[in-house]
Design a protein around this motif. Structure first.
Motif, PDB file in Angstrom:
ATOM      1  N   GLN A   1       0.335   7.289  -0.803  1.00 53.01           N
ATOM      2  CA  GLN A   1      -0.782   8.007  -1.419  1.00 53.01           C
ATOM      3  C   GLN A   1      -2.089   7.237  -1.232  1.00 53.01           C
ATOM      4  O   GLN A   1      -3.129   7.824  -0.914  1.00 53.01           O
ATOM      5  N   GLU A   2      -2.063   5.922  -1.442  1.00 49.40           N
ATOM      6  CA  GLU A   2      -3.262   5.118  -1.263  1.00 49.40           C
ATOM      7  C   GLU A   2      -3.690   5.111   0.204  1.00 49.40           C
ATOM      8  O   GLU A   2      -4.890   5.198   0.516  1.00 49.40           O
TER       9      GLU A   2
ATOM     10  N   ILE B   1       0.864  -1.185   0.000  1.00 48.91           N
ATOM     11  CA  ILE B   1       0.000   0.000   0.000  1.00 48.91           C
ATOM     12  C   ILE B   1       0.899   1.232   0.000  1.00 48.91           C
ATOM     13  O   ILE B   1       1.714   1.421   0.897  1.00 48.91           O
ATOM     14  N   SER B   2       0.735   2.061  -1.020  1.00 51.47           N
ATOM     15  CA  SER B   2       1.573   3.256  -1.137  1.00 51.47           C
ATOM     16  C   SER B   2       1.120   4.314  -0.139  1.00 51.47           C
ATOM     17  O   SER B   2      -0.032   4.295   0.319  1.00 51.47           O
TER      18      SER B   2
ATOM     19  N   ARG C   1      -3.196   7.469   2.373  1.00 55.60           N
ATOM     20  CA  ARG C   1      -3.798   8.791   2.613  1.00 55.60           C
ATOM     21  C   ARG C   1      -5.222   8.838   2.079  1.00 55.60           C
ATOM     22  O   ARG C   1      -6.133   9.316   2.765  1.00 55.60           O
ATOM     23  N   GLN C   2      -5.448   8.345   0.886  1.00 59.94           N
ATOM     24  CA  GLN C   2      -6.793   8.347   0.305  1.00 59.94           C
ATOM     25  C   GLN C   2      -7.767   7.533   1.162  1.00 59.94           C
ATOM     26  O   GLN C   2      -8.910   7.947   1.385  1.00 59.94           O
ATOM     27  N   ARG C   3      -7.312   6.397   1.634  1.00 62.08           N
ATOM     28  CA  ARG C   3      -8.164   5.564   2.496  1.00 62.08           C
ATOM     29  C   ARG C   3      -8.501   6.275   3.794  1.00 62.08           C
ATOM     30  O   ARG C   3      -9.619   6.200   4.290  1.00 62.08           O
TER      31      ARG C   3
END
Length: 134
Positions: A121-122, A118-119, A124-126
């Motif tokens: 950025q991902e 999980i990056s 953070r989006q979650r």
């Protein structure tokens, strides 16, 4: 119950924090354990040394709800240091910290860790999708 005023040094703050589990908690315990129940606290090592406080001792902790009777269940080091700039640091349970400092239903910080792959950025989006917006 001992309710002596424990002062920080050099204008350093008095901090009450709630404990967090590993891997987020990088503190070490030279004595005792972390708080697990109501009215339990752990003290940063230098605070305990400077004021002759020890595991098992019953003291009063000044809070926004008045002086709370607490039991010292642990002495901790912040990472591997005994003090952070003269600040008094007391760790307690999340529930007690919320209750004593008018933070019920609120938090100041969160700690998160992502599964492998999980990056940032991902993640953070979650988080943005999962947390309330105010």
């Amino acid at each position: 119950m001992n309710v002596k005023d424990v002062k920080s040094t050099g204008g350093a703050p008095k901090l009450v924090v709630s404990t967090v589990p590993k891997p987020f908690n990088q503190n070490t315990l030279p004595a005792g354990r972390y708080p697990e129940g109501h009215g339990q606290v752990a003290l940063i090592s230098q605070l305990a040394t400077d004021h002759h406080l020890h595991v098992g001792q019953h003291v009063g902790l000044p809070t926004l709800r008045g002086v709370q009777p607490v039991t010292i269940v642990g002495i901790f080091r912040f990472g591997n240091v005994a003090s952070i700039g003269g600040a008094t640091v007391v760790a307690t349970t999340f529930a007690d910290a919320q209750q004593w400092y008018d933070r019920v239903g609120k938090t100041s910080t969160i700690s998160v860790d992502a599964d492998p792959g999980i990056s940032p950025q991902e993640l953070r989006q979650r988080l943005v999708a999962a947390l309330p917006h105010s």
